[in-house]
Design a protein around this motif. Structure first.
Motif, PDB file in Angstrom:
ATOM      1  N   ILE A  34       5.264 -33.569 -12.849  1.00  0.00           N
ATOM      2  CA  ILE A  34       4.146 -33.289 -11.937  1.00  0.00           C
ATOM      3  C   ILE A  34       3.744 -31.819 -12.014  1.00  0.00           C
ATOM      4  CG2 ILE A  34       3.434 -33.224  -9.509  1.00  0.00           C
ATOM      5  CD1 ILE A  34       3.607 -36.069 -10.682  1.00  0.00           C
ATOM      6  N   LEU A  38       0.059 -30.322 -12.924  1.00  0.00           N
ATOM      7  CA  LEU A  38      -0.637 -29.385 -12.024  1.00  0.00           C
ATOM      8  C   LEU A  38      -1.162 -28.177 -12.796  1.00  0.00           C
ATOM      9  CD1 LEU A  38       1.717 -29.395  -8.911  1.00  0.00           C
ATOM     10  CD2 LEU A  38      -0.704 -29.980  -8.896  1.00  0.00           C
ATOM     11  N   THR A  43      -5.018 -28.732 -10.612  1.00  0.00           N
ATOM     12  CA  THR A  43      -5.300 -29.583  -9.454  1.00  0.00           C
ATOM     13  C   THR A  43      -5.419 -28.781  -8.161  1.00  0.00           C
ATOM     14  OG1 THR A  43      -3.919 -31.235 -10.554  1.00  0.00           O
ATOM     15  CG2 THR A  43      -4.589 -31.709  -8.297  1.00  0.00           C
ATOM     16  N   SER A 177      -4.304 -40.612  -7.980  1.00  0.00           N
ATOM     17  CA  SER A 177      -3.895 -39.228  -7.711  1.00  0.00           C
ATOM     18  C   SER A 177      -2.399 -39.089  -7.948  1.00  0.00           C
ATOM     19  CB  SER A 177      -4.220 -38.844  -6.263  1.00  0.00           C
ATOM     20  OG  SER A 177      -3.552 -37.648  -5.898  1.00  0.00           O
ATOM     21  N   MET A 179      -0.800 -36.523  -7.318  1.00  0.00           N
ATOM     22  CA  MET A 179      -0.305 -35.721  -6.200  1.00  0.00           C
ATOM     23  C   MET A 179       0.162 -36.608  -5.044  1.00  0.00           C
ATOM     24  SD  MET A 179      -0.513 -32.371  -6.646  1.00  0.00           S
ATOM     25  CE  MET A 179      -0.959 -31.516  -5.140  1.00  0.00           C
ATOM     26  N   THR A 180      -0.626 -37.645  -4.714  1.00  0.00           N
ATOM     27  CA  THR A 180      -0.295 -38.492  -3.564  1.00  0.00           C
ATOM     28  C   THR A 180       0.443 -39.769  -3.947  1.00  0.00           C
ATOM     29  OG1 THR A 180      -2.455 -39.600  -3.652  1.00  0.00           O
ATOM     30  CG2 THR A 180      -2.278 -37.650  -2.255  1.00  0.00           C
ATOM     31  N   ILE A 294       4.551 -32.541  -1.960  1.00  0.00           N
ATOM     32  CA  ILE A 294       3.419 -31.696  -1.540  1.00  0.00           C
ATOM     33  C   ILE A 294       3.528 -31.261  -0.082  1.00  0.00           C
ATOM     34  CG2 ILE A 294       1.846 -32.654  -3.267  1.00  0.00           C
ATOM     35  CD1 ILE A 294       0.617 -34.429  -1.150  1.00  0.00           C
TER      36      ILE A 294
END
Length: 385
Positions: A34, A38, A43, A177, A179-180, A294
């Motif tokens: 991840i 990024l 991101t 996503s 991220m999520t 996050i």
């Protein structure tokens, strides 16, 4: 967090996750993956926002004088519904595309209608024959593998490519996503056209006539030759899923369906019942780990939620048995059999690995998802031993 398992010091992936490794600080390789994404995509930073602005201008320029300038796959879930709103906000002219495997919840179906009507967006739908749908799901259940809804994921991708080709659109926009949601480890989350075809051939009873199968040659055609790009805006821009959910409910009377992936009843069965009970795998750790990374929730909160039993929709198992014409005895027999892996069936995996240099170029050009390249184009740990 009380557990005898080794757990990542940044997320809640533990030693049971496929191909996991921990560094000297106890951080897992998936967190490092991840971090690399990024940096590459920038991101939620000015770098990422600027990159994405350039992509939007590219889409508009390419779509000039066409009926639509992009394709957006819709499921009735949060990410795809919000993506429709954002596309209109950015000045794009999307065509919504839906693959109906006939397992949709009524809430998801209504959500799609509400958002499309409010935003005045056209819908292209491919509906799978109901008997065929049941036969494919039954085949995967009998095969004792985890990816019981893998045919749906691949069919949606094929359906979006077909719609793009029909309307001469060069861009497919997806609401994923990392991220999520994270990037699901490939351990029990594999799919390709050969895998689907081989399992159906072994266990199926009904010919696949309406199922949109993506073969290897079709995959190469859509990506390397037709040049249809896959764009994931949330890999570039800042995105808050909870804010998106609240916005959709307020603006479009959109309804939440109870949990990630639960908008489809076959997917809900897999996540809530099938993988936890047969494979001792709870895929909620993907989203919960992503949220812990996050800082949306603490690792302790994520682990506490993960330790609770998954939410199971009332009568979901009964519905699954009835649709697939399974007796209680037959269902129990399959659920109690030893699990199998995708590696026990024919796939394109070795071919993807062999063509890794090509797919790296295609991924860098947004012609295949970067997540496909990272997950499918490298040998698995056991293959090197």
């Amino acid at each position: 967090m009380k557990t005898d398992l080794q757990v990542c010091s940044r997320c809640i992936y533990d030693e049971r996750v496929a191909y996991i490794k921990f560094d000297e600080n106890g951080v897992c390789n998936y967190c490092h993956q991840i971090d690399d994404l990024l940096k590459e995509y920038g991101t939620a930073t000015p770098k990422g926002e600027e990159k994405f602005k350039e992509i939007i201008e590219e889409i508009k320029k390419n779509g000039k004088n066409k009926q639509y300038d992009c394709i957006i796959g819709v499921s009735g879930g949060t990410d795809s519904s919000y993506m429709l709103y954002l596309a209109k906000k950015w000045g794009l002219r999307p065509l919504a595309v839906h693959y109906d495997n006939t397992w949709n919840s009524s809430i998801a179906t209504e959500n799609i209608k509400k958002v499309l009507n409010a935003l005045d967006i056209d819908l292209y739908t491919h509906v799978l024959d109901n008997e065929e749908s049941n036969d494919i799901a039954r085949s995967f259940f009998y095969a004792d593998i985890s990816e019981i809804e893998a045919p749906t994921d691949l069919a949606l991708a094929e359906t979006m490519y077909r719609a793009a080709w029909k309307y001469k659109v060069k861009y497919v926009i997806e609401g994923h996503s990392f991220m999520t949601e994270g990037i699901t480890p490939v351990g029990r989350n594999y799919t390709d056209g050969k895998y689907i075809k081989s399992i159906h051939k072994m266990f199926g009873r009904v010919p696949m006539k309406t199922y949109p199968l993506m073969t290897f040659s079709r995959f190469l055609f859509w990506t390397a030759f037709a040049g249809i790009k896959k764009i994931r805006p949330f890999w570039y821009i800042n995105y808050n899923k909870e804010d998106a959910k609240e916005f959709l409910m307020k603006e479009y009377n959109w309804k939440y369906y109870g949990g990630h992936h639960l908008e489809n009843r076959l997917t809900a069965f897999r996540h809530s019942v099938y993988t936890p009970q047969k494979f001792n795998t709870d895929m909620r750790n993907n989203t919960l780990s992503a949220l812990a990374r996050i800082g949306k929730i603490s690792r302790e909160e994520a682990w506490e939620e993960y330790s609770k039993p998954p939410l199971i929709e009332k009568d979901l198992v009964k519905y699954f048995k009835k649709r697939l014409q399974l007796s209680d005895e037959e269902y129990d027999k399959v659920m109690s059999r030893p699990p199998k892996s995708w590696k026990e069936y024919p796939t394109y995996k070795k071919r993807f690995e062999l063509l890794r240099p090509l797919f790296k170029v295609l991924a860098k050009a947004n012609l295949v998802p970067m997540s496909f390249y990272l997950k499918y184009c490298f040998p698995m740990k056991e293959d090197n031993e």
